[in-house]
Enzyme design. Structure first.
Site, short mmCIF file in Angstrom:
data_model
loop_
_atom_site.label_atom_id
_atom_site.label_comp_id
_atom_site.label_asym_id
_atom_site.label_seq_id
_atom_site.Cartn_x
_atom_site.Cartn_y
_atom_site.Cartn_z
CB CYS A 1 33.15 51.44 19.23
SG CYS A 1 31.76 50.57 18.51
CG HIS B 1 38.11 49.06 14.81
ND1 HIS B 1 37.36 49.97 14.10
CD2 HIS B 1 37.20 48.33 15.51
CE1 HIS B 1 36.08 49.80 14.36
NE2 HIS B 1 35.94 48.80 15.20
CD GLU C 1 32.30 48.24 12.44
OE1 GLU C 1 33.27 48.99 12.34
OE2 GLU C 1 31.29 48.51 13.14
CG HIS D 1 34.20 44.72 13.70
ND1 HIS D 1 32.97 44.57 14.30
CD2 HIS D 1 34.71 45.87 14.18
CE1 HIS D 1 32.74 45.60 15.09
NE2 HIS D 1 33.78 46.41 15.04
CG HIS E 1 35.93 46.17 19.24
ND1 HIS E 1 36.23 47.49 19.50
CD2 HIS E 1 35.15 46.19 18.12
CE1 HIS E 1 35.64 48.27 18.60
NE2 HIS E 1 34.99 47.51 17.76
CG ASP F 1 42.94 38.43 7.06
OD1 ASP F 1 41.95 38.59 7.80
OD2 ASP F 1 43.41 37.31 6.77
CG HIS F 2 44.50 37.46 10.98
ND1 HIS F 2 43.63 37.16 9.97
CD2 HIS F 2 44.34 36.48 11.90
CE1 HIS F 2 42.98 36.05 10.25
NE2 HIS F 2 43.38 35.62 11.42
NI NI Z 1 34.16 48.12 16.04
#
Ligand code: NI
Length: 140
Positions: free
Chosen positions: A35, A16, A128, A43, A41, A81-82
């Site tokens: 961010c 995200h 997160e 998580h 990037h 997911d992914h």
């Molecule tokens: Ni983030």
């Protein structure tokens, strides 16, 4: 009433960025820092789903955790997911993909399917990172 709170953990990985389209590039970088990295990037998210119920006399279960596992898979893991939370998830469209907004959206995905089993979704906790997490109990 002997309510018991039962928790199932799930994990998913997603990309995200935090970005407010109403702001300038500079302001986004100022407020969101790393961010707001334009090329995303990721998580390793961890979600704790707690349901509330009374143990059934026939099973001793509030809810068969295989059923809860399957509901989480269908409504949370498969869509997230992914994925890129900003671009790939219809129910996050137009929403800043903060942990806070994501946990509310996940609640909205899970509440009704869990209610259909006769149990109640009581609490979500969404990590997160190891050090940062949000809690949500539904409602206001
Ligand atoms: Ni983030």
């Amino acid at each position: 009433m002997k309510n018991v709170y039962v928790t199932r953990r799930a994990r998913f990985n997603a990309a995200h960025k935090l970005w407010n389209d109403d702001w300038s590039h500079a302001k986004n970088l100022e407020v969101f820092g790393k961010c707001a990295n334009p090329n995303w990037h990721g998580h390793n998210y961890e979600l704790h789903v707690t349901i509330k119920g009374q143990p059934a006399s026939e099973t001793g279960y509030c809810m068969d955790l295989k059923d809860l596992r399957d509901l989480i898979k269908v409504h949370v893991e498969d869509p997230l997911d992914h994925r890129n939370l900003n671009m790939d998830v219809p129910w996050m469209k137009g929403v800043l993909t903060s942990t806070e907004n994501l946990i509310i959206a996940i609640w909205e995905q899970l509440e009704a399917p869990i209610a259909e089993t006769g149990c109640h979704l009581h609490h979500l906790r969404l990590y997160e990172t190891e050090n940062n997490y949000a809690d949500y109990y539904g409602g206001e």
